[in-house]
Design a protein around this motif. Structure first.
Motif, PDB file in Angstrom:
ATOM      1  N   THR A  67       0.745  -1.124   0.036  1.00 59.99           N
ATOM      2  CA  THR A  67      -0.153  -0.332   0.117  1.00 59.99           C
ATOM      3  C   THR A  67       0.864   1.252  -0.101  1.00 59.99           C
ATOM      4  O   THR A  67       0.640   2.194  -0.649  1.00 59.99           O
ATOM      5  N   GLY A  68       2.041   1.279   0.845  1.00 54.82           N
ATOM      6  CA  GLY A  68       2.938   2.137   0.993  1.00 54.82           C
ATOM      7  C   GLY A  68       3.439   2.545  -0.341  1.00 54.82           C
ATOM      8  O   GLY A  68       3.595   3.831  -0.683  1.00 54.82           O
ATOM      9  N   SER A  69       3.839   1.490  -0.969  1.00 52.89           N
ATOM     10  CA  SER A  69       4.790   1.904  -2.241  1.00 52.89           C
ATOM     11  C   SER A  69       3.893   2.449  -3.386  1.00 52.89           C
ATOM     12  O   SER A  69       4.407   3.095  -4.222  1.00 52.89           O
ATOM     13  N   ASN A  70       2.444   2.168  -3.244  1.00 56.78           N
ATOM     14  CA  ASN A  70       1.726   2.887  -4.438  1.00 56.78           C
ATOM     15  C   ASN A  70       1.845   4.378  -4.053  1.00 56.78           C
ATOM     16  O   ASN A  70       1.387   5.019  -5.204  1.00 56.78           O
ATOM     17  N   SER A  71       1.930   4.944  -3.069  1.00 57.92           N
ATOM     18  CA  SER A  71       1.932   6.461  -2.959  1.00 57.92           C
ATOM     19  C   SER A  71       3.417   6.992  -3.225  1.00 57.92           C
ATOM     20  O   SER A  71       3.649   8.124  -3.380  1.00 57.92           O
ATOM     21  N   LEU A  72       4.299   5.966  -3.495  1.00 57.34           N
ATOM     22  CA  LEU A  72       5.541   6.655  -4.234  1.00 57.34           C
ATOM     23  C   LEU A  72       5.542   6.911  -5.616  1.00 57.34           C
ATOM     24  O   LEU A  72       5.119   6.026  -6.474  1.00 57.34           O
ATOM     25  N   THR A  73       6.136   7.975  -6.002  1.00 57.73           N
ATOM     26  CA  THR A  73       6.088   8.335  -7.414  1.00 57.73           C
ATOM     27  C   THR A  73       7.808   8.088  -7.813  1.00 57.73           C
ATOM     28  O   THR A  73       8.516   8.334  -6.848  1.00 57.73           O
ATOM     29  N   GLN A  74       7.882   7.826  -9.127  1.00 58.91           N
ATOM     30  CA  GLN A  74       9.169   7.583  -9.583  1.00 58.91           C
ATOM     31  C   GLN A  74      10.224   8.910  -9.382  1.00 58.91           C
ATOM     32  O   GLN A  74       9.764   9.967  -9.827  1.00 58.91           O
ATOM     33  N   VAL A  75      11.348   8.553  -8.858  1.00 62.35           N
ATOM     34  CA  VAL A  75      12.106   9.818  -8.373  1.00 62.35           C
ATOM     35  C   VAL A  75      12.780  10.289  -9.952  1.00 62.35           C
ATOM     36  O   VAL A  75      13.669   9.510 -10.299  1.00 62.35           O
ATOM     37  N   THR A  76      12.593  11.388 -10.228  1.00 57.34           N
ATOM     38  CA  THR A  76      13.452  11.844 -11.391  1.00 57.34           C
ATOM     39  C   THR A  76      14.197  13.114 -10.743  1.00 57.34           C
ATOM     40  O   THR A  76      14.137  13.663 -10.045  1.00 57.34           O
ATOM     41  N   GLY A  77      15.183  13.318 -11.788  1.00 54.04           N
ATOM     42  CA  GLY A  77      16.007  14.614 -11.669  1.00 54.04           C
ATOM     43  C   GLY A  77      17.074  14.499 -10.591  1.00 54.04           C
ATOM     44  O   GLY A  77      17.391  15.492  -9.842  1.00 54.04           O
ATOM     45  N   SER A  78      17.589  13.371 -10.264  1.00 56.15           N
ATOM     46  CA  SER A  78      18.378  13.105  -8.913  1.00 56.15           C
ATOM     47  C   SER A  78      19.833  13.070  -9.607  1.00 56.15           C
ATOM     48  O   SER A  78      20.747  12.795  -8.811  1.00 56.15           O
ATOM     49  N   GLY A  79      19.666  13.630 -10.669  1.00 55.11           N
ATOM     50  CA  GLY A  79      21.065  14.279 -11.406  1.00 55.11           C
ATOM     51  C   GLY A  79      22.204  13.009 -11.510  1.00 55.11           C
ATOM     52  O   GLY A  79      21.535  11.944 -11.834  1.00 55.11           O
ATOM     53  N   ASN A  80      23.422  13.292 -11.562  1.00 51.93           N
ATOM     54  CA  ASN A  80      24.323  12.132 -11.842  1.00 51.93           C
ATOM     55  C   ASN A  80      24.176  10.752 -11.147  1.00 51.93           C
ATOM     56  O   ASN A  80      24.875  10.204 -11.455  1.00 51.93           O
ATOM     57  N   SER A  81      23.718  11.201  -9.819  1.00 51.91           N
ATOM     58  CA  SER A  81      23.702   9.956  -9.038  1.00 51.91           C
ATOM     59  C   SER A  81      22.962   8.499  -9.921  1.00 51.91           C
ATOM     60  O   SER A  81      23.296   7.490  -9.567  1.00 51.91           O
ATOM     61  N   GLN A  82      21.965   8.812 -10.822  1.00 48.99           N
ATOM     62  CA  GLN A  82      21.677   7.820 -11.500  1.00 48.99           C
ATOM     63  C   GLN A  82      22.608   7.255 -12.505  1.00 48.99           C
ATOM     64  O   GLN A  82      22.227   6.011 -12.721  1.00 48.99           O
ATOM     65  N   LEU A  83      23.443   7.942 -12.856  1.00 49.89           N
ATOM     66  CA  LEU A  83      24.398   7.450 -13.877  1.00 49.89           C
ATOM     67  C   LEU A  83      25.527   6.621 -13.314  1.00 49.89           C
ATOM     68  O   LEU A  83      26.511   5.991 -13.830  1.00 49.89           O
ATOM     69  N   LEU A  84      25.597   6.664 -11.789  1.00 51.16           N
ATOM     70  CA  LEU A  84      26.656   5.928 -11.036  1.00 51.16           C
ATOM     71  C   LEU A  84      26.810   4.427 -11.459  1.00 51.16           C
ATOM     72  O   LEU A  84      27.877   3.994 -11.779  1.00 51.16           O
TER      73      LEU A  84
END
Ligand SMILES: [Zn+2]
Length: 308
Positions: A67-84
């Protein structure tokens, strides 16, 4: 994370807490399952009800998390950390392989240290049998061993040479002052160099029959090791044997004993191992000789005997 709205951060925090709770409950459930079966016959009802309770809480935690995970939205714009994860630098550096190598070595070292500890515990090599409280006596005895008259050692070596002329060629030189450097040539098998201080053998090097103990200037070279692994191994074994045969009260017997023991290496390439019956193990002949029986053993086979 810094750019996210506070509600999202709160949701992530909640989801993390729920995950943690779920993991903890699952661990507890497995713990109960693994511990509880011993006395299942006597107390099966209690156990079953406990497991049921645990399963219920796991189920509840899982639904909460869902239930809790439904309220989460995809995190965007976390910058370079995604490219790690696609960072190529980590593949280019050798850190990982170096760490792996270090780990393997540490593991190996621990294993060897455990062997060494077991062996040393069984054979407490001490150069003196005097209790530690009696220091002056020990010093006196050691001084006596170190100040053994050089001509006495020469006489002893000459005597041994006459006695074992068929198998050994022993010569003494003193290039370093009073310290005797004794070279033993064993048939056409090996050469050993023993550096004495008084009556104490302080340094050992063993080389192949075709190798020399002289440097380019023709001086005695006590430092360089053999280029063959077999003789480097024997160097280690002979060095260990010098401790076994150290007997300052009876220096003549001590030197004679180690020389006779050393003589047993004349069968280095012809004697099979007394444990496994083979000539070669890991490409090496039986490089160890039993200190009592002088029988030939491979290094690994020796360890197996001593571990028993
Ligand atoms: Zn063997």
């Amino acid at each position: 994370m810094a750019n996210l709205p506070p509600v999202q951060i709160e949701n992530i925090q909640k989801a993390l807490n729920l995950t943690q709770k779920l993991r903890s409950n699952v661990t507890q459930l497995f713990q109960k399952l693994s511990d509880g079966f011993d006395d299942v016959e006597n107390n099966d009802k209690t156990l079953l009800s406990e497991i049921q309770k645990s399963l219920g809480s796991v189920n509840k935690d899982f639904s909460d998390l869902e239930t809790g995970s439904n309220s989460l939205t995809q995190v965007t714009g976390s910058g370079n950390s995604q490219l790690l994860c696609i960072d190529p630098v980590i593949d280019k550096t050798s850190t990982y392989s170096q760490i792996l190598q270090s780990y393997k070595w540490t593991d190996k070292m621990r294993e060897q240290a455990a062997y060494a500890h077991a062996l040393i515990k069984e054979n407490p090599f001490k150069r003196t049998h005097v209790p530690s409280g009696l220091f002056p006596k020990r010093i006196r005895r050691n001084q006596l061993a170190y100040s053994y008259p050089p001509n006495r050692l020469d006489e002893l070596i000459n005597l041994l040479q006459v006695q074992y002329i068929d198998t050994m060629n022993i010569s003494v030189v003193r290039p370093l002052g009073s310290s005797a450097v004794v070279q033993v040539v064993l048939g056409k098998t090996l050469k050993a160099l023993l550096v004495f201080r008084g009556i104490v053998i302080e340094w050992v090097k063993v080389k192949g029959f075709m190798e020399e103990f002289q440097n380019e200037d023709g001086k005695v070279d006590i430092w360089s090791s053999s280029r063959y692994e077999v003789f480097r191994k024997i160097t280690n074994h002979v060095t260990a044997a010098t401790l076994h045969y150290y007997l300052p009260e009876m220096p003549d017997l001590a030197i004679k004993s180690i020389m006779i023991w050393l003589q047993s290496y004349s069968t280095l390439f012809s004697a099979p191992c007394q444990k496994c019956g083979k000539f070669l193990q890991n490409g090496l002949p039986a490089t160890w000789r039993c200190l009592r029986t002088k029988k030939a053993y491979h290094e690994q086979c020796k360890l197996m005997i001593q571990m028993k």
